[in-house]
Design a protein around this motif. Structure first.
Motif, PDB file in Angstrom:
ATOM      1  N   TYR A  97       3.038  14.639   3.406  1.00 44.04           N
ATOM      2  CA  TYR A  97       2.358  15.831   2.906  1.00 44.04           C
ATOM      3  C   TYR A  97       1.000  15.425   2.357  1.00 44.04           C
ATOM      4  CZ  TYR A  97       6.767  18.308   3.224  1.00 44.04           C
ATOM      5  OH  TYR A  97       7.922  18.875   3.688  1.00 44.04           O
ATOM      6  N   ALA A  98       0.050  16.341   2.443  1.00 44.93           N
ATOM      7  CA  ALA A  98      -1.264  16.056   1.884  1.00 44.93           C
ATOM      8  C   ALA A  98      -1.167  15.921   0.372  1.00 44.93           C
ATOM      9  CB  ALA A  98      -2.247  17.171   2.247  1.00 44.93           C
ATOM     10  N   SER A  99      -2.056  15.132  -0.196  1.00 41.73           N
ATOM     11  CA  SER A  99      -2.028  14.876  -1.627  1.00 41.73           C
ATOM     12  C   SER A  99      -2.155  16.150  -2.437  1.00 41.73           C
ATOM     13  CB  SER A  99      -3.185  13.934  -1.997  1.00 41.73           C
ATOM     14  OG  SER A  99      -3.326  13.855  -3.387  1.00 41.73           O
ATOM     15  N   PRO A 101       3.842  30.989   2.882  1.00 38.58           N
ATOM     16  CA  PRO A 101       5.078  30.858   2.097  1.00 38.58           C
ATOM     17  C   PRO A 101       4.926  29.965   0.874  1.00 38.58           C
ATOM     18  CG  PRO A 101       5.152  29.429   4.007  1.00 38.58           C
ATOM     19  CD  PRO A 101       3.915  30.262   4.164  1.00 38.58           C
ATOM     20  N   ASP A 102       5.689  30.287  -0.167  1.00 44.03           N
ATOM     21  CA  ASP A 102       5.818  29.382  -1.305  1.00 44.03           C
ATOM     22  C   ASP A 102       6.651  28.187  -0.867  1.00 44.03           C
ATOM     23  OD1 ASP A 102       4.493  31.264  -2.844  1.00 44.03           O
ATOM     24  OD2 ASP A 102       6.361  32.170  -3.586  1.00 44.03           O
ATOM     25  N   TRP A 103       6.513  27.091  -1.578  1.00 41.73           N
ATOM     26  CA  TRP A 103       7.274  25.884  -1.258  1.00 41.73           C
ATOM     27  C   TRP A 103       8.192  25.538  -2.418  1.00 41.73           C
ATOM     28  CZ3 TRP A 103       5.532  20.205  -1.824  1.00 41.73           C
ATOM     29  CH2 TRP A 103       6.464  19.346  -1.189  1.00 41.73           C
ATOM     30  N   PHE A 130       7.887  23.641  -7.538  1.00 35.53           N
ATOM     31  CA  PHE A 130       7.451  24.896  -6.928  1.00 35.53           C
ATOM     32  C   PHE A 130       5.958  24.821  -6.652  1.00 35.53           C
ATOM     33  CE2 PHE A 130       7.003  29.304  -5.992  1.00 35.53           C
ATOM     34  CZ  PHE A 130       5.844  29.712  -6.607  1.00 35.53           C
ATOM     35  N   MET A 131       5.546  25.331  -5.499  1.00 37.11           N
ATOM     36  CA  MET A 131       4.123  25.449  -5.187  1.00 37.11           C
ATOM     37  C   MET A 131       3.907  26.791  -4.494  1.00 37.11           C
ATOM     38  SD  MET A 131       1.581  23.105  -2.795  1.00 37.11           S
ATOM     39  CE  MET A 131       1.638  21.688  -3.888  1.00 37.11           C
ATOM     40  N   ALA A 132       3.043  27.619  -5.070  1.00 36.77           N
ATOM     41  CA  ALA A 132       2.750  28.921  -4.484  1.00 36.77           C
ATOM     42  C   ALA A 132       2.031  28.753  -3.156  1.00 36.77           C
ATOM     43  CB  ALA A 132       1.906  29.752  -5.441  1.00 36.77           C
ATOM     44  N   GLY A 133       2.228  29.719  -2.261  1.00 33.89           N
ATOM     45  CA  GLY A 133       1.569  29.663  -0.963  1.00 33.89           C
ATOM     46  C   GLY A 133       0.057  29.663  -1.096  1.00 33.89           C
ATOM     47  N   GLY A 134      -0.612  28.954  -0.197  1.00 32.80           N
ATOM     48  CA  GLY A 134      -2.063  28.873  -0.231  1.00 32.80           C
ATOM     49  C   GLY A 134      -2.559  27.688   0.569  1.00 32.80           C
ATOM     50  N   PRO A 135      -3.867  27.449   0.590  1.00 34.49           N
ATOM     51  CA  PRO A 135      -4.450  26.387   1.419  1.00 34.49           C
ATOM     52  C   PRO A 135      -3.912  24.992   1.124  1.00 34.49           C
ATOM     53  CG  PRO A 135      -6.145  27.871   0.631  1.00 34.49           C
ATOM     54  CD  PRO A 135      -4.895  28.255  -0.089  1.00 34.49           C
ATOM     55  N   GLY A 136      -3.508  24.713  -0.118  1.00 32.63           N
ATOM     56  CA  GLY A 136      -3.004  23.385  -0.443  1.00 32.63           C
ATOM     57  C   GLY A 136      -1.520  23.219  -0.242  1.00 32.63           C
ATOM     58  N   ASN A 137      -0.830  24.271   0.171  1.00 34.38           N
ATOM     59  CA  ASN A 137       0.619  24.228   0.304  1.00 34.38           C
ATOM     60  C   ASN A 137       1.020  23.493   1.578  1.00 34.38           C
ATOM     61  OD1 ASN A 137       3.406  25.127   0.952  1.00 34.38           O
ATOM     62  ND2 ASN A 137       3.136  26.445  -0.826  1.00 34.38           N
ATOM     63  N   VAL A 178      -0.761  27.187  -6.327  1.00 37.16           N
ATOM     64  CA  VAL A 178      -0.405  26.907  -7.715  1.00 37.16           C
ATOM     65  C   VAL A 178       0.774  25.958  -7.724  1.00 37.16           C
ATOM     66  CG1 VAL A 178       0.426  27.879  -9.881  1.00 37.16           C
ATOM     67  CG2 VAL A 178      -1.179  29.181  -8.473  1.00 37.16           C
ATOM     68  N   VAL A 179       0.653  24.867  -8.481  1.00 37.46           N
ATOM     69  CA  VAL A 179       1.721  23.881  -8.568  1.00 37.46           C
ATOM     70  C   VAL A 179       2.293  23.883  -9.974  1.00 37.46           C
ATOM     71  CG1 VAL A 179       2.328  21.445  -8.298  1.00 37.46           C
ATOM     72  CG2 VAL A 179       0.515  22.437  -6.903  1.00 37.46           C
ATOM     73  N   THR A 180       3.590  23.801 -10.082  1.00 43.98           N
ATOM     74  CA  THR A 180       4.221  23.689 -11.396  1.00 43.98           C
ATOM     75  C   THR A 180       5.386  22.747 -11.326  1.00 43.98           C
ATOM     76  OG1 THR A 180       5.367  24.890 -13.154  1.00 43.98           O
ATOM     77  CG2 THR A 180       5.665  25.723 -10.931  1.00 43.98           C
ATOM     78  N   GLN A 181       5.637  22.027 -12.408  1.00 45.90           N
ATOM     79  CA  GLN A 181       6.755  21.100 -12.466  1.00 45.90           C
ATOM     80  C   GLN A 181       7.974  21.731 -13.107  1.00 45.90           C
ATOM     81  OE1 GLN A 181       7.215  18.199 -11.224  1.00 45.90           O
ATOM     82  NE2 GLN A 181       5.182  17.696 -10.475  1.00 45.90           N
ATOM     83  N   ARG A 182       7.852  23.005 -13.542  1.00 44.25           N
ATOM     84  CA  ARG A 182       8.988  23.653 -14.162  1.00 44.25           C
ATOM     85  C   ARG A 182      10.063  23.920 -13.132  1.00 44.25           C
ATOM     86  NH1 ARG A 182       6.198  28.690 -16.906  1.00 44.25           N
ATOM     87  NH2 ARG A 182       5.269  28.684 -14.832  1.00 44.25           N
ATOM     88  N   ALA A 183      11.306  23.834 -13.562  1.00 42.81           N
ATOM     89  CA  ALA A 183      12.419  24.092 -12.655  1.00 42.81           C
ATOM     90  C   ALA A 183      12.388  25.541 -12.212  1.00 42.81           C
ATOM     91  CB  ALA A 183      13.756  23.788 -13.345  1.00 42.81           C
TER      92      ALA A 183
END
Length: 269
Positions: free
Chosen positions: A47-49, A136-138, A154-161, A250-255
């Motif tokens: 996966y891309a950084s 899609p969200d990841w 969790f990572m919201a859908g978008g160009p970095g996903n 959007v990236v988050t480390q929360r469960a």
């Protein structure tokens, strides 16, 4: 007073040059290390950084000339002559040749270049598309997080996903056919079992298929499909409009709630 002022200015100039040299010596290794870490992340995990600034821009993701132009001819979307007993509308994935075929019927198919599972993560069998999603969200599945605990939950859908512009989920498994934020991985064995296309190609395929579409995945070391190129797919069959605007990633480390969180061992191939 004039001579003392001149000496003072010379000392100040020397101090400034010394400070600049020291700054370069300290900052340069840091920049090099950060860049190296981003490359290691991409190579090791497919996966891309997720580092800020490491994502492709919207222009790169959404411009078919930029994406497709970087691919070798055998990986570019095109129409081919294909003899198969599968019905029109079926997807066939030739894992060993990193190619995906969408059967048109009449001895024709559209061929797309794909990235497939890395060593130990390829699979084969028959599935159906159970769900489709745009940008899609990841939600990395539990087994992936176990192998790579530093991944975001969790990572919201978008160009970095990592799932790119579109995703087609395969049955009740954790596998998908999806886009990518790193087009350089097309044609390679890089994923954890998912099939990836450029964002332009996955959008084209997404617009052709429906929920319930049959997906046949051939084994990596099995017989490969022989197909003869006929010309660009776009000239053969039209599809609905392409990419829609993406949400910011959007990236988050929360469960969070896990999507398609089913162990690989229980997936229905």
């Amino acid at each position: 007073m004039t001579q003392q002022s001149l000496v003072s200015r010379r000392l100040s100039s020397r101090a400034t040059r010394t400070f600049a040299l020291v700054s370069v010596l300290f900052v340069t290794p840091f920049i090099a290390t950060s860049s190296a870490n981003a490359q290691v992340y991409t190579r090791a995990f497919g996966y891309a950084s997720t580092e800020p600034g490491a994502f492709p821009t919207d222009g790169v993701l959404n411009d078919p000339a930029t994406e497709d132009g970087a691919l070798p001819a055998r990986l570019r979307r095109t129409t081919v002559a294909l003899t198969t007993t599968e019905a029109p509308g079926t997807i066939i994935i030739d894992t060993g040749n990193t190619a995906l075929y969408y059967v048109l019927g009449g001895g024709r198919a559209i061929r797309y270049g794909v990235g497939v599972g890395r060593e130990g993560f390829t699979w084969s069998g028959v599935q159906t598309i159970s769900h489709k999603a745009e940008w899609p969200d990841w939600h990395p599945p539990a087994q992936m997080i176990k192998r790579q605990p530093y991944l975001p939950r969790f990572m919201a859908g978008g160009p970095g996903n990592p799932l790119g512009a579109r995703a087609m989920y395969l049955g009740a498994s954790e596998y998908r056919i999806h886009g990518t934020n790193d087009p350089s991985t097309i044609g390679k064995f890089v994923s954890s079992g998912c099939i990836r296309l450029t964002n332009e190609d996955v959008t084209d395929l997404f617009n052709r298929v429906n929920v319930g579409t049959k997906v046949v995945v051939l084994p990596k070391n099995g017989p490969h499909i022989a197909a003869r190129e006929l010309g660009p797919a776009a000239a053969e069959i039209s599809v609905r409009p392409g990419l829609t605007p993406a949400r910011p990633a959007v990236v988050t480390q929360r469960a969070g709630r896990q999507a398609m969180n089913i162990p690989v061992s229980s997936a229905q191939y």
